[in-house]
Write an enzyme that holds these catalytic residues in place. Structure first.
Site, PDB file in Angstrom:
ATOM      1  NE  ARG A 172      -4.088  -1.920   0.535  1.00 53.70           N
ATOM      2  CZ  ARG A 172      -4.130  -3.226   0.216  1.00 53.70           C
ATOM      3  NH1 ARG A 172      -3.130  -3.777  -0.437  1.00 53.70           N
ATOM      4  NH2 ARG A 172      -5.176  -3.965   0.546  1.00 53.70           N
ATOM      5  CB  CYS A 219      -9.419  -1.566   4.370  1.00 50.92           C
ATOM      6  SG  CYS A 219     -10.048  -3.235   4.127  1.00 50.92           S
ATOM      7  CD  GLU A 285      -5.936   0.683   2.549  1.00 52.49           C
ATOM      8  OE1 GLU A 285      -5.493  -0.318   3.128  1.00 52.49           O
ATOM      9  OE2 GLU A 285      -6.659   0.626   1.543  1.00 52.49           O
TER      10      GLU A 285
HETATM   11  P1  FAD Z   1      -8.302   8.642  -4.356  1.00 52.54           P
HETATM   12  O1  FAD Z   1      -9.132   7.994  -3.311  1.00 52.54           O
HETATM   13  O2  FAD Z   1      -8.948   9.639  -5.234  1.00 52.54           O
HETATM   14  O3  FAD Z   1      -7.037   9.285  -3.690  1.00 52.54           O
HETATM   15  C1  FAD Z   1      -6.266   8.546  -2.761  1.00 52.54           C
HETATM   16  C2  FAD Z   1      -4.856   9.140  -2.725  1.00 52.54           C
HETATM   17  O4  FAD Z   1      -4.258   8.956  -4.005  1.00 52.54           O
HETATM   18  C3  FAD Z   1      -4.832  10.644  -2.461  1.00 52.54           C
HETATM   19  O5  FAD Z   1      -3.651  10.966  -1.781  1.00 52.54           O
HETATM   20  C4  FAD Z   1      -4.760  11.225  -3.846  1.00 52.54           C
HETATM   21  O6  FAD Z   1      -4.200  12.525  -3.847  1.00 52.54           O
HETATM   22  C5  FAD Z   1      -3.840  10.223  -4.506  1.00 52.54           C
HETATM   23  N1  FAD Z   1      -3.996  10.209  -5.969  1.00 52.54           N
HETATM   24  C6  FAD Z   1      -5.137   9.998  -6.670  1.00 52.54           C
HETATM   25  N2  FAD Z   1      -4.877  10.073  -7.993  1.00 52.54           N
HETATM   26  C7  FAD Z   1      -3.550  10.335  -8.107  1.00 52.54           C
HETATM   27  C8  FAD Z   1      -2.670  10.546  -9.195  1.00 52.54           C
HETATM   28  N3  FAD Z   1      -3.081  10.497 -10.476  1.00 52.54           N
HETATM   29  N4  FAD Z   1      -1.370  10.801  -8.926  1.00 52.54           N
HETATM   30  C9  FAD Z   1      -0.911  10.850  -7.663  1.00 52.54           C
HETATM   31  N5  FAD Z   1      -1.690  10.687  -6.587  1.00 52.54           N
HETATM   32  C10 FAD Z   1      -2.993  10.414  -6.815  1.00 52.54           C
HETATM   33  N6  FAD Z   1      -7.500  -0.766  -1.938  1.00 52.54           N
HETATM   34  C11 FAD Z   1      -6.639  -1.793  -2.046  1.00 52.54           C
HETATM   35  O7  FAD Z   1      -5.424  -1.568  -2.068  1.00 52.54           O
HETATM   36  N7  FAD Z   1      -7.086  -3.073  -2.148  1.00 52.54           N
HETATM   37  C12 FAD Z   1      -8.397  -3.381  -2.167  1.00 52.54           C
HETATM   38  O8  FAD Z   1      -8.744  -4.552  -2.249  1.00 52.54           O
HETATM   39  C13 FAD Z   1      -9.333  -2.317  -2.072  1.00 52.54           C
HETATM   40  N8  FAD Z   1     -10.656  -2.571  -2.091  1.00 52.54           N
HETATM   41  C14 FAD Z   1     -11.527  -1.525  -2.021  1.00 52.54           C
HETATM   42  C15 FAD Z   1     -12.887  -1.796  -2.108  1.00 52.54           C
HETATM   43  C16 FAD Z   1     -13.813  -0.758  -2.045  1.00 52.54           C
HETATM   44  C17 FAD Z   1     -15.291  -1.066  -2.130  1.00 52.54           C
HETATM   45  C18 FAD Z   1     -13.354   0.587  -1.916  1.00 52.54           C
HETATM   46  C19 FAD Z   1     -14.326   1.734  -1.881  1.00 52.54           C
HETATM   47  C20 FAD Z   1     -11.997   0.866  -1.843  1.00 52.54           C
HETATM   48  C21 FAD Z   1     -11.079  -0.191  -1.884  1.00 52.54           C
HETATM   49  N9  FAD Z   1      -9.707   0.038  -1.808  1.00 52.54           N
HETATM   50  C22 FAD Z   1      -8.826  -0.996  -1.942  1.00 52.54           C
HETATM   51  C23 FAD Z   1      -9.183   1.400  -1.529  1.00 52.54           C
HETATM   52  C24 FAD Z   1      -8.895   2.255  -2.775  1.00 52.54           C
HETATM   53  O9  FAD Z   1      -9.590   1.780  -3.905  1.00 52.54           O
HETATM   54  C25 FAD Z   1      -7.394   2.324  -3.076  1.00 52.54           C
HETATM   55  O10 FAD Z   1      -6.703   2.900  -1.989  1.00 52.54           O
HETATM   56  C26 FAD Z   1      -7.053   3.117  -4.346  1.00 52.54           C
HETATM   57  O11 FAD Z   1      -5.668   3.076  -4.562  1.00 52.54           O
HETATM   58  C27 FAD Z   1      -7.497   4.583  -4.297  1.00 52.54           C
HETATM   59  O12 FAD Z   1      -7.375   5.098  -5.603  1.00 52.54           O
HETATM   60  P2  FAD Z   1      -8.245   6.345  -6.118  1.00 52.54           P
HETATM   61  O13 FAD Z   1      -7.924   6.579  -7.545  1.00 52.54           O
HETATM   62  O14 FAD Z   1      -9.663   6.157  -5.775  1.00 52.54           O
HETATM   63  O15 FAD Z   1      -7.596   7.493  -5.256  1.00 52.54           O
HETATM   64  N1  EPU Z   2     -11.835 -11.157   9.632  1.00 48.25           N
HETATM   65  C1  EPU Z   2     -12.586 -11.235  10.770  1.00 48.25           C
HETATM   66  N2  EPU Z   2     -13.477 -10.226  11.026  1.00 48.25           N
HETATM   67  C2  EPU Z   2     -13.635  -9.171  10.200  1.00 48.25           C
HETATM   68  C3  EPU Z   2     -12.844  -9.087   9.032  1.00 48.25           C
HETATM   69  C4  EPU Z   2     -11.951 -10.106   8.772  1.00 48.25           C
HETATM   70  O1  EPU Z   2     -12.468 -12.168  11.556  1.00 48.25           O
HETATM   71  O2  EPU Z   2     -14.455  -8.296  10.499  1.00 48.25           O
HETATM   72  C5  EPU Z   2     -10.909 -12.276   9.339  1.00 48.25           C
HETATM   73  C6  EPU Z   2     -11.410 -13.097   8.134  1.00 48.25           C
HETATM   74  O3  EPU Z   2     -12.335 -14.071   8.526  1.00 48.25           O
HETATM   75  C7  EPU Z   2     -10.115 -13.685   7.597  1.00 48.25           C
HETATM   76  C8  EPU Z   2      -9.066 -12.613   7.930  1.00 48.25           C
HETATM   77  O4  EPU Z   2      -9.634 -11.782   8.953  1.00 48.25           O
HETATM   78  O5  EPU Z   2      -9.784 -14.850   8.300  1.00 48.25           O
HETATM   79  C9  EPU Z   2      -8.668 -11.782   6.706  1.00 48.25           C
HETATM   80  O6  EPU Z   2      -9.830 -11.109   6.184  1.00 48.25           O
HETATM   81  P1  EPU Z   2      -9.953 -10.696   4.639  1.00 48.25           P
HETATM   82  O7  EPU Z   2      -9.731 -11.897   3.777  1.00 48.25           O
HETATM   83  O8  EPU Z   2     -11.180  -9.923   4.465  1.00 48.25           O
HETATM   84  O9  EPU Z   2      -8.684  -9.797   4.395  1.00 48.25           O
HETATM   85  P2  EPU Z   2      -8.234  -8.442   5.063  1.00 48.25           P
HETATM   86  O10 EPU Z   2      -6.798  -8.608   5.421  1.00 48.25           O
HETATM   87  O11 EPU Z   2      -9.155  -8.020   6.146  1.00 48.25           O
HETATM   88  C10 EPU Z   2      -7.351  -7.409   2.850  1.00 48.25           C
HETATM   89  C11 EPU Z   2      -7.261  -6.018   2.304  1.00 48.25           C
HETATM   90  C12 EPU Z   2      -8.465  -5.660   1.444  1.00 48.25           C
HETATM   91  C13 EPU Z   2      -8.598  -6.698   0.330  1.00 48.25           C
HETATM   92  C14 EPU Z   2      -8.784  -8.071   0.988  1.00 48.25           C
HETATM   93  C15 EPU Z   2      -8.938  -9.184  -0.042  1.00 48.25           C
HETATM   94  C16 EPU Z   2      -6.010  -4.527   3.779  1.00 48.25           C
HETATM   95  C17 EPU Z   2      -6.092  -3.477   4.822  1.00 48.25           C
HETATM   96  N3  EPU Z   2      -7.179  -5.051   3.383  1.00 48.25           N
HETATM   97  O12 EPU Z   2      -8.383  -7.413   3.837  1.00 48.25           O
HETATM   98  O13 EPU Z   2      -8.191  -4.398   0.853  1.00 48.25           O
HETATM   99  O14 EPU Z   2      -9.704  -6.402  -0.487  1.00 48.25           O
HETATM  100  O15 EPU Z   2      -7.611  -8.345   1.798  1.00 48.25           O
HETATM  101  O16 EPU Z   2      -7.725  -9.466  -0.648  1.00 48.25           O
HETATM  102  O17 EPU Z   2      -4.925  -4.875   3.326  1.00 48.25           O
HETATM  103  C18 EPU Z   2      -8.451  -2.026   1.109  1.00 48.25           C
HETATM  104  O18 EPU Z   2      -7.222  -1.977   1.172  1.00 48.25           O
HETATM  105  O19 EPU Z   2      -9.180  -1.004   1.134  1.00 48.25           O
HETATM  106  C19 EPU Z   2      -9.085  -3.348   0.991  1.00 48.25           C
HETATM  107  C20 EPU Z   2     -10.401  -3.503   0.949  1.00 48.25           C
END
Ligand code: FAD
Ligand code: EPU
Length: 293
Positions: A172, A219, A285
């Site tokens: 991240r 997250c 995050e």
């Molecule tokens: P923004 O939210 O618009 O901005 C976030 C940061 O990035 C800010 O500092 C902004 O200034 C900067 N930024 C944006 N665009 C640029 C650019 N072009 N150049 C430089 N800086 C920039 N994240 C994960 O890592 N894994 C996941 O599995 C995951 N699952 C998600 C699921 C959901 C439903 C949601 C809502 C979010 C999830 N996220 C996840 C979080 C998010 O999608 C990521 O952190 C993503 O990288 C944010 O990108 P964004 O374009 O939306 O940036």
């Molecule tokens: N768990 C719980 N309770 C909860 C949530 C999770 O017990 O409320 C347990 C699950 O049962 C599992 C373990 O924790 O045993 C891991 O959970 P999960 O698979 O959901 O993964 P996570 O580590 O919680 C990460 C990323 C997500 C990404 C998922 C799937 C981070 C902070 N989160 O979640 O990323 O989508 O893995 O790969 O790294 C994000 O970064 O915004 C994000 C959504």
């Protein structure tokens, strides 16, 4: 709200509520600069600014922010996925330029249909390419830096192109300083088949089945030392805790959801509750605009 546009170089400028650009659906007004090329981006960066991507990792104050908010549009939100003949081989292709404003989900689907591998682990992340690169968004199935060849970075001092090896990237974290704009990237992809890429994508998709479907910025906390922050928050008994219209999701405790009328203050208050109740330090995050309300 009144329009202000266009700027000297033709960038569209409008005062708008930022809630329309965030997946949480929260955010007050700001002057939004829609930059479609490098000249417009340079002009937008002449005064204090913030760069907004897909708004999927942001909690923005209901008062908005005083800085200009830049969005990448037009050519900076277009993609050229043709293999560069000078850099591509039989097994690996390097694409043309992909704009920082390109939505990641559509890109990942297109690559799957073309049988091109390396970014399928990022399926389901509702980011733009620039924001996903800046955060090195990913899952345990893969992350953005798995598929990057060149990153173009724009600052008020100018434009440079770097290879991922030149950055200190990790979980991240791209190592790119805040405010440095990822304007475009070239992707580095491995030739595979649509079916093989789809299978990997399904595994990554499966891992998010337990995530809430409501408005959320993803997250809240990074996983400390590889332990799931969601599990820690869950074990602290906080699922379902509600302040105003913000709630810790019953499905997954690392997600705060907007039940309808949540404010940034509600979310900040819930983050404080989580910090106080989970005994160990956890790094946020999300990004808070501004940092303190
Ligand atoms: P923004 O939210 O618009 O901005 C976030 C940061 O990035 C800010 O500092 C902004 O200034 C900067 N930024 C944006 N665009 C640029 C650019 N072009 N150049 C430089 N800086 C920039 N994240 C994960 O890592 N894994 C996941 O599995 C995951 N699952 C998600 C699921 C959901 C439903 C949601 C809502 C979010 C999830 N996220 C996840 C979080 C998010 O999608 C990521 O952190 C993503 O990288 C944010 O990108 P964004 O374009 O939306 O940036
Ligand atoms: N768990 C719980 N309770 C909860 C949530 C999770 O017990 O409320 C347990 C699950 O049962 C599992 C373990 O924790 O045993 C891991 O959970 P999960 O698979 O959901 O993964 P996570 O580590 O919680 C990460 C990323 C997500 C990404 C998922 C799937 C981070 C902070 N989160 O979640 O990323 O989508 O893995 O790969 O790294 C994000 O970064 O915004 C994000 C959504």
């Amino acid at each position: 709200m009144s329009a202000v546009s266009p700027s000297r170089t033709g960038a569209r400028v409008e005062r708008q509520p930022l809630s329309r650009y965030t997946t949480l659906g929260v955010g007050g007004p700001a002057e939004v600069w829609f930059a479609g090329d490098h000249a417009q981006l340079a002009e937008a960066m002449e005064a204090p600014y913030r760069i907004l991507g897909g708004g999927s990792n942001l909690v923005i104050s209901d008062q908005g922010v005083p800085e200009r908010v830049i969005r990448l549009v037009g050519p900076l939100a277009e993609r050229d996925l043709d293999p560069d003949p000078l850099l591509s081989t039989d097994d690996e292709i390097v694409t043309g330029w992909v704009g920082g404003g390109v939505p990641l989900p559509g890109l990942v689907r297109t690559l799957q249909k073309s049988g091109l591998s390396n970014l399928e682990g990022t399926v389901g992340i509702p980011a733009q390419v620039g924001g996903a690169v800046w955060m090195n968004a990913g899952t345990r199935y893969g992350e953005m830096f798995d598929g990057l060849h060149t990153i173009e970075i724009v600052t008020p001092q100018g434009t440079r192109q770097v290879s991922p090896d030149e950055l200190q990237w990790g979980y991240r974290n791209s190592g790119i300083p805040r405010g440095h704009v990822v304007s475009r990237v070239r992707l580095k992809l491995r030739r595979s088949t649509p079916q093989a890429v789809l299978e990997k994508m399904d595994a990554a998709d499966q891992a998010r089945k337990g995530q809430p479907k409501m408005k959320t910025p993803g997250c809240a906390f990074k996983n400390p030392g590889g332990v799931s922050a969601g599990k820690l928050i869950d074990e602290a008994g906080l699922k379902g805790t509600r302040i105003g219209d913000a709630m810790i999701a019953p499905e997954h405790a690392n997600f705060i959801v907007n039940l309808g009328g949540a404010t940034a203050a509600d979310v900040h208050a819930l983050l404080d509750v989580i910090r106080a109740r989970v005994g160990i330090p956890m790094e946020l995050e999300y990004e808070l605009w501004p940092e303190q309300l």
